[in-house]
Design a protein around this motif. Sequence first.
Motif, PDB file in Angstrom:
ATOM      1  N   VAL A 380      34.407  36.202  37.908  1.00  0.00           N
ATOM      2  CA  VAL A 380      35.248  35.009  38.081  1.00  0.00           C
ATOM      3  C   VAL A 380      36.704  35.332  37.771  1.00  0.00           C
ATOM      4  O   VAL A 380      37.622  34.868  38.464  1.00  0.00           O
ATOM      5  CB  VAL A 380      34.742  33.850  37.192  1.00  0.00           C
ATOM      6  N   ALA A 381      36.933  36.153  36.752  1.00  0.00           N
ATOM      7  CA  ALA A 381      38.299  36.570  36.416  1.00  0.00           C
ATOM      8  C   ALA A 381      38.920  37.341  37.578  1.00  0.00           C
ATOM      9  O   ALA A 381      40.109  37.174  37.893  1.00  0.00           O
ATOM     10  CB  ALA A 381      38.294  37.408  35.146  1.00  0.00           C
ATOM     11  N   LEU A 382      38.106  38.195  38.207  1.00  0.00           N
ATOM     12  CA  LEU A 382      38.591  38.948  39.369  1.00  0.00           C
ATOM     13  C   LEU A 382      38.898  38.017  40.531  1.00  0.00           C
ATOM     14  O   LEU A 382      39.939  38.136  41.181  1.00  0.00           O
ATOM     15  CB  LEU A 382      37.538  39.976  39.781  1.00  0.00           C
ATOM     16  N   TYR A 383      38.007  37.059  40.790  1.00  0.00           N
ATOM     17  CA  TYR A 383      38.225  36.112  41.882  1.00  0.00           C
ATOM     18  C   TYR A 383      39.528  35.323  41.655  1.00  0.00           C
ATOM     19  O   TYR A 383      40.321  35.137  42.594  1.00  0.00           O
ATOM     20  CB  TYR A 383      37.066  35.117  41.987  1.00  0.00           C
ATOM     21  N   SER A 384      39.730  34.875  40.443  1.00  0.00           N
ATOM     22  CA  SER A 384      40.902  34.056  40.133  1.00  0.00           C
ATOM     23  C   SER A 384      42.199  34.846  40.289  1.00  0.00           C
ATOM     24  O   SER A 384      43.242  34.295  40.626  1.00  0.00           O
ATOM     25  CB  SER A 384      40.807  33.503  38.708  1.00  0.00           C
ATOM     26  N   SER A 385      42.125  36.174  40.035  1.00  0.00           N
ATOM     27  CA  SER A 385      43.336  36.996  40.091  1.00  0.00           C
ATOM     28  C   SER A 385      43.811  37.241  41.517  1.00  0.00           C
ATOM     29  O   SER A 385      44.975  37.588  41.731  1.00  0.00           O
ATOM     30  CB  SER A 385      43.085  38.342  39.391  1.00  0.00           C
ATOM     31  N   ILE A 386      42.922  37.076  42.505  1.00  0.00           N
ATOM     32  CA  ILE A 386      43.312  37.377  43.891  1.00  0.00           C
ATOM     33  C   ILE A 386      43.229  36.154  44.799  1.00  0.00           C
ATOM     34  O   ILE A 386      43.400  36.270  46.002  1.00  0.00           O
ATOM     35  CB  ILE A 386      42.407  38.484  44.481  1.00  0.00           C
ATOM     36  N   LYS A 387      42.980  34.977  44.217  1.00  0.00           N
ATOM     37  CA  LYS A 387      42.773  33.808  45.067  1.00  0.00           C
ATOM     38  C   LYS A 387      44.050  33.432  45.820  1.00  0.00           C
ATOM     39  O   LYS A 387      45.173  33.660  45.358  1.00  0.00           O
ATOM     40  CB  LYS A 387      42.282  32.625  44.232  1.00  0.00           C
ATOM     41  N   GLY A 388      43.833  32.879  47.009  1.00  0.00           N
ATOM     42  CA  GLY A 388      44.938  32.460  47.860  1.00  0.00           C
ATOM     43  C   GLY A 388      44.420  31.491  48.899  1.00  0.00           C
ATOM     44  O   GLY A 388      43.271  31.026  48.838  1.00  0.00           O
ATOM     45  N   MET A 389      45.237  31.209  49.912  1.00  0.00           N
ATOM     46  CA  MET A 389      44.861  30.213  50.908  1.00  0.00           C
ATOM     47  C   MET A 389      44.118  30.813  52.098  1.00  0.00           C
ATOM     48  O   MET A 389      43.440  30.094  52.830  1.00  0.00           O
ATOM     49  CB  MET A 389      46.113  29.476  51.400  1.00  0.00           C
ATOM     50  N   SER A 390      44.223  32.139  52.348  1.00  0.00           N
ATOM     51  CA  SER A 390      43.464  32.729  53.449  1.00  0.00           C
ATOM     52  C   SER A 390      41.988  32.762  53.087  1.00  0.00           C
ATOM     53  O   SER A 390      41.627  32.766  51.901  1.00  0.00           O
ATOM     54  CB  SER A 390      43.966  34.143  53.745  1.00  0.00           C
ATOM     55  N   VAL A 391      41.119  32.789  54.096  1.00  0.00           N
ATOM     56  CA  VAL A 391      39.675  32.725  53.847  1.00  0.00           C
ATOM     57  C   VAL A 391      39.207  33.886  52.979  1.00  0.00           C
ATOM     58  O   VAL A 391      38.363  33.715  52.087  1.00  0.00           O
ATOM     59  CB  VAL A 391      38.904  32.705  55.187  1.00  0.00           C
ATOM     60  N   ASN A 392      39.747  35.083  53.212  1.00  0.00           N
ATOM     61  CA  ASN A 392      39.327  36.263  52.439  1.00  0.00           C
ATOM     62  C   ASN A 392      39.690  36.160  50.963  1.00  0.00           C
ATOM     63  O   ASN A 392      39.138  36.879  50.137  1.00  0.00           O
ATOM     64  CB  ASN A 392      39.958  37.531  53.029  1.00  0.00           C
ATOM     65  N   ARG A 393      40.620  35.251  50.631  1.00  0.00           N
ATOM     66  CA  ARG A 393      41.024  35.074  49.244  1.00  0.00           C
ATOM     67  C   ARG A 393      40.576  33.738  48.674  1.00  0.00           C
ATOM     68  O   ARG A 393      40.515  33.561  47.465  1.00  0.00           O
ATOM     69  CB  ARG A 393      42.542  35.202  49.123  1.00  0.00           C
ATOM     70  N   PHE A 394      40.278  32.794  49.568  1.00  0.00           N
ATOM     71  CA  PHE A 394      39.890  31.457  49.133  1.00  0.00           C
ATOM     72  C   PHE A 394      38.430  31.425  48.665  1.00  0.00           C
ATOM     73  O   PHE A 394      38.093  30.797  47.666  1.00  0.00           O
ATOM     74  CB  PHE A 394      40.105  30.465  50.281  1.00  0.00           C
ATOM     75  N   VAL A 395      37.550  32.096  49.417  1.00  0.00           N
ATOM     76  CA  VAL A 395      36.142  32.204  49.036  1.00  0.00           C
ATOM     77  C   VAL A 395      35.767  33.678  48.981  1.00  0.00           C
ATOM     78  O   VAL A 395      36.326  34.497  49.716  1.00  0.00           O
ATOM     79  CB  VAL A 395      35.225  31.445  50.025  1.00  0.00           C
ATOM     80  N   MET A 396      34.812  34.014  48.130  1.00  0.00           N
ATOM     81  CA  MET A 396      34.469  35.402  47.851  1.00  0.00           C
ATOM     82  C   MET A 396      33.171  35.816  48.520  1.00  0.00           C
ATOM     83  O   MET A 396      32.184  35.073  48.507  1.00  0.00           O
ATOM     84  CB  MET A 396      34.363  35.623  46.341  1.00  0.00           C
ATOM     85  N   ASP A 397      33.184  37.035  49.101  1.00  0.00           N
ATOM     86  CA  ASP A 397      31.999  37.574  49.778  1.00  0.00           C
ATOM     87  C   ASP A 397      31.121  38.336  48.800  1.00  0.00           C
ATOM     88  O   ASP A 397      31.585  38.833  47.759  1.00  0.00           O
ATOM     89  CB  ASP A 397      32.421  38.517  50.906  1.00  0.00           C
ATOM     90  N   GLU A 398      29.862  38.460  49.170  1.00  0.00           N
ATOM     91  CA  GLU A 398      28.926  39.330  48.463  1.00  0.00           C
ATOM     92  C   GLU A 398      28.772  40.626  49.268  1.00  0.00           C
ATOM     93  O   GLU A 398      28.792  40.604  50.497  1.00  0.00           O
ATOM     94  CB  GLU A 398      27.566  38.651  48.309  1.00  0.00           C
ATOM     95  N   THR A 399      28.628  41.731  48.566  1.00  0.00           N
ATOM     96  CA  THR A 399      28.489  43.034  49.215  1.00  0.00           C
ATOM     97  C   THR A 399      27.236  43.740  48.695  1.00  0.00           C
ATOM     98  O   THR A 399      26.615  43.294  47.718  1.00  0.00           O
ATOM     99  CB  THR A 399      29.720  43.917  48.934  1.00  0.00           C
TER     100      THR A 399
END
Length: 598
Positions: A380-399
Amino acid sequence: MKGRILVLDKKLILLAILVTCILMSAPLIAVQAEEAAVPSGDVERTGLREDIDGLLERRAELGLKNLEPQSVFLIKKGEQAYKQKREKEAIKLFEQARELSPDLPLSYLYLAKAHFSLSPKKLYKASGYLLGAWRALLNNFWWSFQTAGMFILSLFISLHVSVIIFLVVLMTSKLSLYVHDIIEDKRKILLLIAPVLFALFGPIFGVIGFILPFWVYLKEKEKIVLYSAVGISFIIILMFPVFSSFTGASQDRTLRSVIKINEGIFTGESQEISTTRDDYEALFSRALELKRRGRYDEAISIYNELLKIKSDARVYNNLANCYVGLGRYDTASGYYNQALESAEMASASYNLSQLYREVFDFSDAEEYYDRAVRADARKVALYSSIKGMSVNRFVMDETLENRELWSLAFKWYPYYSSSVSLGRMQSFTGRGASIFLLVILMAVLHVYKSRVSRWAYRCRRCGEIYCSACEKRISHEDVCLTCFKTLVQVSELGPKERVERILEIQHYRDDKNQRLKLLTAILPGSGHIYYGRTVYGFVTLAVFIFFLMSTVFWISMPLPASMEQTASFFRLVSAGGLVLTYGFAVIRVMRRVPKKWH
């Protein structure tokens, strides 16, 4: 005059050692020259901008995690600054490289090097960077995969070469004893038939059968080392097909693309996954790449096909992300909930909290955010550090996870068939028959030892060869009767005879020491094996051959461009280990041969 000759001999031997060390240090010089040359076209080729924040924004917009070309370029610039004594600038560049590619071990290694000092504070910091390099290595598939492959190959070759050299040197040291016994009993020459007969069942049996004529001359420690060497060699032979999977997997372009997509690595190359590959992992990775490029409909089609194969929480999450890209939040919400029903995932909870914030439902947003933190606060800390308005930054993928990528490499390149073919190279019979023959061969060795009533031995004082046919009394601890009388029962020999014998013993000791030093200078460990110090000799020999093979493979093996700098580091470590092992073994013998070795 004799003393001057001995001094001259020592100087010549030391000169030979110095020349050998210089030749062994050639890889170090070549590596340093290679590292000093920095290609001038890297900036144009990778489009590197000095604005690190801009690069981080670009990485996040692409949905990536590592920008390796840019990081490697910064590391090269940092290395130049470090060589010019601009340490602060170098550390800053290394830190920026680490920020751009957190899973690139190279930046951590250079940071550890830059901070290394005898100061406790700096030493602690350097240790922290080394730990970070280890974690990055575990998170970086290709680095860990290639490094493990190199290690396994070096270990395999070094052990096999060491075993062969050990057998050759050991049997050579016993050859004169066997010849003496043949002179006493011509029938013993028939023992040479055993290696030929056993070789018909495979090379491994021929090697072990070769031991039979010399088995009675081996001491207990030599037998223990021999058992261990053959056992380790046999185990490594069974593991060798694994390395064929390492080499095959590293050359597959589709697999490389799958790895880079799932690890979020940008290398400047386009990621291509063949549309003919219908593997679950290949389809999953292709859909993930399509989603990152904004081709949501194509990605949705592939994800739906995957759900027909099996229910996977990660697929539900990524499918929902595609619908977010299309602006269909209700559909996306449904798939996020399906993902959470299958597994408690930080990404799905976080993505739902993002959706609820988008529609101003802050109560549910906080609830799912807290749920995401409980599932995995680090993510969650990683997600919050890169969040933005584009889809790749707005929601997070699983790999795919790193362990799954390892499994995938061996799945696409199974080693069972190569294991069978390699096994036939070592044994021409089936596994059950091979084990049976091995047991029979071991039994033959023990029976032969118990049935033989007499055999030759070498006096460890004067070096002469004797057997029970030569003298009626064999003294204690492989010492001939004459030497026993000279050194223990002094009253049974006259002064003149004792002096002559003592001079012979001293001459044999000096000659033995010179040959020990010569063999050690040629190949560390071989001299100790020849003169009965088998444990020390075999370990020294195996370590020396390992570093030699490691140096050769890190120099000659093709590697990804991003690993070139780290390959230089491993070449330095391997070449340094080679020189240190050689120097330690030779200097220890040249300074003084311990009395217990005589």
